[in-house]
Design an enzyme around this catalytic site. Structure first.
Site, PDB file in Angstrom:
ATOM      1  N   ALA A 130       0.788  -1.368   0.034  1.00  0.00           N
ATOM      2  CA  ALA A 130      -0.020   0.048  -0.014  1.00  0.00           C
ATOM      3  C   ALA A 130       0.730   1.312  -0.271  1.00  0.00           C
ATOM      4  O   ALA A 130       1.594   1.370   0.930  1.00  0.00           O
ATOM      5  CB  ALA A 130      -0.846   0.144   1.398  1.00  0.00           C
ATOM      6  N   CYS A 148      -3.269 -10.502   4.236  1.00  0.00           N
ATOM      7  CA  CYS A 148      -3.155  -9.212   5.147  1.00  0.00           C
ATOM      8  C   CYS A 148      -3.295  -9.220   6.576  1.00  0.00           C
ATOM      9  O   CYS A 148      -4.477  -9.751   6.889  1.00  0.00           O
ATOM     10  CB  CYS A 148      -3.982  -8.121   4.553  1.00  0.00           C
ATOM     11  SG  CYS A 148      -4.102  -6.431   5.213  1.00  0.00           S
ATOM     12  N   GLY A 194       8.586  -8.195  -1.148  1.00  0.00           N
ATOM     13  CA  GLY A 194       8.319  -7.011  -0.578  1.00  0.00           C
ATOM     14  C   GLY A 194       8.994  -6.033  -0.273  1.00  0.00           C
ATOM     15  O   GLY A 194       9.612  -5.199  -0.792  1.00  0.00           O
TER      16      GLY A 194
END
Length: 387
Positions: free
Chosen positions: A32, A121, A246
């Site tokens: 995000a 998540c 990530g």
């Protein structure tokens, strides 16, 4: 500047997701506020692989939220090379409709080459409503969501991303892998942590190996890939078909070049000087400004400064000024003041980005009572995209 290491013995095969070939078998994890078009473009310049956009909420997409429709737009380069979308949803009907919009209406400006479903998540605002890494516990609901997405996607490959489970007492990954396979998912990504671990400690890769043995579809490994050689070790230890990266690429988009070299059996690794890093920083801010306007682009860039400068000797006054930059000229002037220096090798292999302490997972009341309850959790649909 590059370093030469001992070469790997063999090149690694590409990843096959239905008709889509990913070579090298490297995927950028959605993050995000990070994996926007600017960052995806920058990463793609350094290497190849699959570059996934920020998490898109299915409810917001179905309701045609202006913010979500802007976030979902593919760049011209992605339209040509293949656009990858990650969706978050808790209602099979809404998820199916969102996938239909992507595939049939081409709301991203192009038909996506790949759709990923987020069941990993761990943040409380998601899990307390039964979403994200909490959802695979409800295995019938999980099945129905994957089934709806695959049916709506038709020939577009659908993949699933999840965690080991909610906590050590509520493990879900093996059931999730088998269900995803049975419902036609093209692959599954497993992050080697439970939801209650958040981003703490060290990722456990052993469950990734167990999942590889349990399913026939490709398994992608995720968690603590800080260097290209971590990716090689992850594949060697687990037998996974590829890696999802990530936090390791934060402030270091050239990691994808290292990964491409490693997967090709080559020994080169990038160790850029601060002057070379500064050039990447400037280009990153320029790409953000092209998409958002200069003020908003530079403001958005501020959060990347500490990641880019990690380990370098840069004065606190300059760091503070860079973290408040408002224009491209200001950024260039500040970067010009910093003397060149070699890459700080002490940071190699170390964590990057957010860390956290373990904590109990927030869940809806009674969530753990019935694994076969097919009902979507009330009020779990997020109204905005991006996490």
């Amino acid at each position: 500047m590059t370093a030469t290491l001992e070469p790997t013995t063999t090149a690694l095969p590409p990843l096959r997701l239905g008709s889509l070939t990913v070579d090298p078998a490297v995927v950028l994890a959605p993050m995000a506020g990070i994996t926007n078009p600017a960052f995806r473009t920058l990463c793609r310049k350094f290497g190849a692989g699959l570059y996934v956009c920020e998490m898109i909420t299915t409810r917001a997409l179905v309701e045609r939220s202006e913010k979500t429709l802007r976030m979902i737009r593919a760049t011209p380069e992605e339209a040509a090379a293949g656009f990858s979308v990650q969706l978050y949803g808790v209602d099979p009907v809404t998820v199916g409709r969102a996938v239909e919009m992507l595939v049939d209406e081409e709301v991203a400006g192009t038909r996506p080459a790949h759709v990923d479903l987020n069941f990993g998540c761990p943040v409380p605002k998601v899990t307390r409503k039964g979403g994200g890494s909490a959802l695979p516990w409800r295995r019938v609901l999980f099945r129905d969501i994957v089934r709806a997405a695959v049916a709506a996607a038709r020939d577009v490959p659908v993949t699933v991303k999840t965690r080991i489970g909610i906590d050590a007492d509520h493990v879900t990954y093996l059931d999730a892998g088998r269900i995803a396979q049975d419902e036609g998912a093209a692959a599954i990504t497993l992050h080697g942590r439970t939801a209650d671990q958040l981003y703490s400690g060290t990722a456990d890769w052993a469950p990734i190996a167990r999942l590889v043995e349990a399913v026939d579809i490709p398994v992608l490994g995720n968690g603590d890939v800080w260097e290209a050689d971590d990716a090689l070790r992850l594949i060697a230890e687990t037998g996974c078909a590829g890696v999802v990266v990530g936090r390791g690429c934060l402030g270091r988009p050239w990691l994808f070049g290292d990964l491409a070299a490693a997967f090709a059996g080559e020994s080169r690794r990038a160790l850029p000087t601060l002057r070379e890093v500064a050039a990447v920083m400037q280009r990153h801010a320029e790409l953000l400004s092209e998409g958002q306007g200069e003020l908003h682009g530079c403001t958005d860039f501020r959060k990347h400064v500490a990641w880019y400068l990690k380990g370098f000797s840069v004065g606190s006054d300059v760091r503070r000024a860079l973290a408040m930059v408002s224009s491209l000229d200001e950024l260039a002037g500040l970067l010009a003041r910093v003397p060149d220096q070699p890459w700080p090798t002490a940071v190699l292999g170390g964590p990057r980005g957010r860390t956290s302490s373990p904590r109990p997972v927030a869940l809806p009341e009674g969530w753990l009572d019935d694994r076969d309850d097919p009902r979507p959790p009330a009020g779990a649909e997020l109204e905005t995209s991006g996490g």
